[in-house]
Design a protein around this motif. Structure first.
Motif, PDB file in Angstrom:
ATOM      1  N   LEU A 116      -3.238  -2.386   3.045  1.00  0.00           N
ATOM      2  CA  LEU A 116      -3.485  -1.866   1.976  1.00  0.00           C
ATOM      3  C   LEU A 116      -4.832  -2.446   1.320  1.00  0.00           C
ATOM      4  N   ALA A 117      -4.792  -4.057   1.624  1.00  0.00           N
ATOM      5  CA  ALA A 117      -6.031  -4.782   1.063  1.00  0.00           C
ATOM      6  C   ALA A 117      -7.361  -4.495   1.883  1.00  0.00           C
ATOM      7  N   GLN A 118      -7.099  -4.115   3.147  1.00  0.00           N
ATOM      8  CA  GLN A 118      -8.376  -3.485   3.963  1.00  0.00           C
ATOM      9  C   GLN A 118      -8.869  -2.223   3.357  1.00  0.00           C
ATOM     10  N   LEU A 119      -7.970  -1.476   2.581  1.00  0.00           N
ATOM     11  CA  LEU A 119      -8.174  -0.248   1.981  1.00  0.00           C
ATOM     12  C   LEU A 119      -8.598  -0.615   0.562  1.00  0.00           C
ATOM     13  N   GLN A 120      -9.034  -1.709   0.181  1.00  0.00           N
ATOM     14  CA  GLN A 120      -9.335  -2.087  -1.506  1.00  0.00           C
ATOM     15  C   GLN A 120      -8.338  -1.907  -2.184  1.00  0.00           C
ATOM     16  N   LEU A 121      -7.046  -2.084  -1.858  1.00  0.00           N
ATOM     17  CA  LEU A 121      -5.857  -1.988  -2.879  1.00  0.00           C
ATOM     18  C   LEU A 121      -4.988  -3.133  -2.611  1.00  0.00           C
ATOM     19  N   PRO A 122      -5.281  -4.137  -3.415  1.00  0.00           N
ATOM     20  CA  PRO A 122      -4.245  -5.595  -3.532  1.00  0.00           C
ATOM     21  C   PRO A 122      -3.021  -4.884  -3.695  1.00  0.00           C
ATOM     22  N   ALA A 123      -2.075  -5.597  -2.859  1.00  0.00           N
ATOM     23  CA  ALA A 123      -0.620  -4.870  -3.168  1.00  0.00           C
ATOM     24  C   ALA A 123       0.433  -6.023  -2.839  1.00  0.00           C
ATOM     25  N   ARG A 124       1.758  -6.001  -3.002  1.00  0.00           N
ATOM     26  CA  ARG A 124       2.447  -7.199  -3.004  1.00  0.00           C
ATOM     27  C   ARG A 124       3.836  -6.499  -2.822  1.00  0.00           C
ATOM     28  N   PRO A 125       4.686  -7.428  -2.198  1.00  0.00           N
ATOM     29  CA  PRO A 125       6.053  -7.113  -1.972  1.00  0.00           C
ATOM     30  C   PRO A 125       6.802  -7.103  -3.438  1.00  0.00           C
ATOM     31  N   ASN A 126       7.949  -6.772  -3.796  1.00  0.00           N
ATOM     32  CA  ASN A 126       8.773  -6.980  -5.051  1.00  0.00           C
ATOM     33  C   ASN A 126       9.880  -7.480  -4.808  1.00  0.00           C
ATOM     34  N   PRO A 127      10.186  -8.933  -4.950  1.00  0.00           N
ATOM     35  CA  PRO A 127      11.198  -9.498  -4.649  1.00  0.00           C
ATOM     36  C   PRO A 127      12.518  -9.043  -5.169  1.00  0.00           C
ATOM     37  N   GLY A 128      13.300  -8.820  -4.031  1.00  0.00           N
ATOM     38  CA  GLY A 128      14.786  -8.155  -4.294  1.00  0.00           C
ATOM     39  C   GLY A 128      14.802  -6.547  -4.127  1.00  0.00           C
ATOM     40  N   TYR A 129      13.495  -6.014  -3.694  1.00  0.00           N
ATOM     41  CA  TYR A 129      13.384  -4.841  -3.339  1.00  0.00           C
ATOM     42  C   TYR A 129      12.769  -4.753  -2.074  1.00  0.00           C
ATOM     43  N   ALA A 130      13.050  -3.786  -1.179  1.00  0.00           N
ATOM     44  CA  ALA A 130      12.211  -3.601  -0.018  1.00  0.00           C
ATOM     45  C   ALA A 130      11.053  -2.599  -0.580  1.00  0.00           C
ATOM     46  N   GLY A 131      10.044  -2.754  -0.096  1.00  0.00           N
ATOM     47  CA  GLY A 131       8.939  -1.900  -0.338  1.00  0.00           C
ATOM     48  C   GLY A 131       7.569  -2.744  -0.743  1.00  0.00           C
ATOM     49  N   VAL A 132       6.415  -1.848  -1.093  1.00  0.00           N
ATOM     50  CA  VAL A 132       5.230  -2.586  -1.466  1.00  0.00           C
ATOM     51  C   VAL A 132       4.677  -1.950  -2.612  1.00  0.00           C
ATOM     52  N   TYR A 133       4.268  -2.758  -3.579  1.00  0.00           N
ATOM     53  CA  TYR A 133       3.756  -2.252  -4.798  1.00  0.00           C
ATOM     54  C   TYR A 133       2.451  -2.537  -5.333  1.00  0.00           C
ATOM     55  N   VAL A 134       1.544  -1.913  -5.834  1.00  0.00           N
ATOM     56  CA  VAL A 134       0.214  -2.286  -6.442  1.00  0.00           C
ATOM     57  C   VAL A 134       0.668  -2.729  -8.029  1.00  0.00           C
ATOM     58  N   ASP A 135      -0.239  -3.258  -8.745  1.00  0.00           N
ATOM     59  CA  ASP A 135       0.012  -3.701 -10.089  1.00  0.00           C
ATOM     60  C   ASP A 135       0.680  -2.725 -11.101  1.00  0.00           C
ATOM     61  N   PRO A 136       1.631  -3.218 -11.821  1.00  0.00           N
ATOM     62  CA  PRO A 136       2.430  -2.337 -12.801  1.00  0.00           C
ATOM     63  C   PRO A 136       1.453  -1.604 -13.757  1.00  0.00           C
ATOM     64  N   ARG A 137       1.791  -0.617 -14.135  1.00  0.00           N
ATOM     65  CA  ARG A 137       1.004   0.079 -15.300  1.00  0.00           C
ATOM     66  C   ARG A 137       1.907   0.452 -16.407  1.00  0.00           C
ATOM     67  N   GLU A 138       1.119   0.198 -17.454  1.00  0.00           N
ATOM     68  CA  GLU A 138       1.686   0.652 -18.851  1.00  0.00           C
ATOM     69  C   GLU A 138       1.649   2.171 -19.227  1.00  0.00           C
ATOM     70  N   ILE A 139       2.807   2.984 -19.316  1.00  0.00           N
ATOM     71  CA  ILE A 139       2.565   4.080 -19.614  1.00  0.00           C
ATOM     72  C   ILE A 139       3.566   4.313 -21.095  1.00  0.00           C
ATOM     73  N   ASN A 140       2.891   4.949 -21.991  1.00  0.00           N
ATOM     74  CA  ASN A 140       3.426   5.163 -23.328  1.00  0.00           C
ATOM     75  C   ASN A 140       4.167   4.060 -24.089  1.00  0.00           C
ATOM     76  N   GLY A 141       3.582   2.901 -23.828  1.00  0.00           N
ATOM     77  CA  GLY A 141       4.086   1.618 -24.040  1.00  0.00           C
ATOM     78  C   GLY A 141       5.205   0.792 -23.420  1.00  0.00           C
ATOM     79  N   ARG A 142       5.604   1.589 -21.983  1.00  0.00           N
ATOM     80  CA  ARG A 142       6.536   1.000 -21.315  1.00  0.00           C
ATOM     81  C   ARG A 142       5.732   0.573 -19.773  1.00  0.00           C
ATOM     82  N   GLN A 143       6.293  -0.445 -19.400  1.00  0.00           N
ATOM     83  CA  GLN A 143       5.734  -0.938 -18.082  1.00  0.00           C
ATOM     84  C   GLN A 143       6.557  -0.295 -16.777  1.00  0.00           C
ATOM     85  N   TYR A 144       5.797   0.098 -15.919  1.00  0.00           N
ATOM     86  CA  TYR A 144       6.517   0.490 -14.692  1.00  0.00           C
ATOM     87  C   TYR A 144       5.944   0.061 -13.506  1.00  0.00           C
TER      88      TYR A 144
END
Length: 237
Positions: A116-144
């Motif tokens: 994903l970094a090579q595709l211009q998308l910084p990403a990271r694991p989420n400790p405690g959950y298997a998978g890969v995430y990009v930065d969280p986003r606020e939607i209607n005042g709530r972080q997802y």
């Protein structure tokens, strides 16, 4: 870079057929064959992992899913409920693992993060959950949390199968039919969606992403010990 494993591009494969292919390759690797990374797409399907409680995180009825042509299959991988469909790159890593399951999961995450970094998308694991995430986003005042790739594996005879699903240009509306992996504050995203939201131009197509993924796996697993534990090589359960 020389790889210690094969990469097979299978195109689009119905889920039951892919499951049988996995079993065939798994048996071959468990008997000492070359480790293999299968890259493919599935027609729309929902799978239930070992942690899934039947129907609990599927929001709609089975009749509705059937009317949309979406199958449901219970499988032996870890994790809860997830969706696969066109535009999602699925990778089944049929690699010797032994008891190094946690390390293997971290390497899968690392390969996806590198790609994903090579595709211009910084990403990271989420400790405690298997998978890969990009930065969280606020939607209607709530972080997802923004999950771009799911991971779930099974290990039998010291060899892993199943693997990851990376959303490249997936129909994200299909994820609204489930509670992905049972996570309440998580929204699924894709490479195409992130390119649009970030103004990055034309997103890469599936062929480009497959090439990047293959290279990232080769680099991440460059020093991985692919030696098959002796018990597996002798056919022990």
């Amino acid at each position: 870079m020389k790889r210690s494993f094969e990469v097979l591009d299978l195109g689009t494969v119905p889920y039951p057929d892919a499951w049988q292919l996995q079993r065939q390759h798994h048996a071959r690797v468990a008997e000492g064959g070359t480790p293999t990374l299968l890259l493919l797409e599935h027609p729309a399907v929902i799978t239930l992992g070992r942690k899934a409680k039947e129907g609990e995180n599927i929001i709609v009825t089975r009749d509705y899913l059937a009317s949309q042509g979406i199958e449901v299959h219970a499988v032996e991988r870890g994790g809860d409920v997830t969706y696969h469909g066109p535009g999602q790159l699925v990778g089944y890593a049929i690699f010797p693992v032994g008891r190094r399951v946690r390390d293997f999961l971290r390497l899968l995450e690392g390969a996806l993060v590198e790609a994903l970094a090579q595709l211009q998308l910084p990403a990271r694991p989420n400790p405690g959950y298997a998978g890969v995430y990009v930065d969280p986003r606020e939607i209607n005042g709530r972080q997802y949390d923004q999950k771009i790739a799911s991971i779930g594996v099974a290990v039998q005879r010291n060899v892993a199968f199943h693997g990851f699903g990376l959303n490249v240009a997936t129909n994200l509306q299909h994820f609204e039919l489930i509670l992905p992996c049972g996570l309440q504050d998580t929204q699924m995203t894709s490479v195409a969606r992130e390119y649009g939201l970030r103004g990055l131009g034309t997103p890469p197509d599936m062929a480009q992403v497959k090439q990047v993924i293959a290279g990232a796996f080769a680099h991440t697993f460059e020093h991985y010990d692919f030696t098959l534990p002796e018990a597996a090589a002798m056919g022990a359960p």
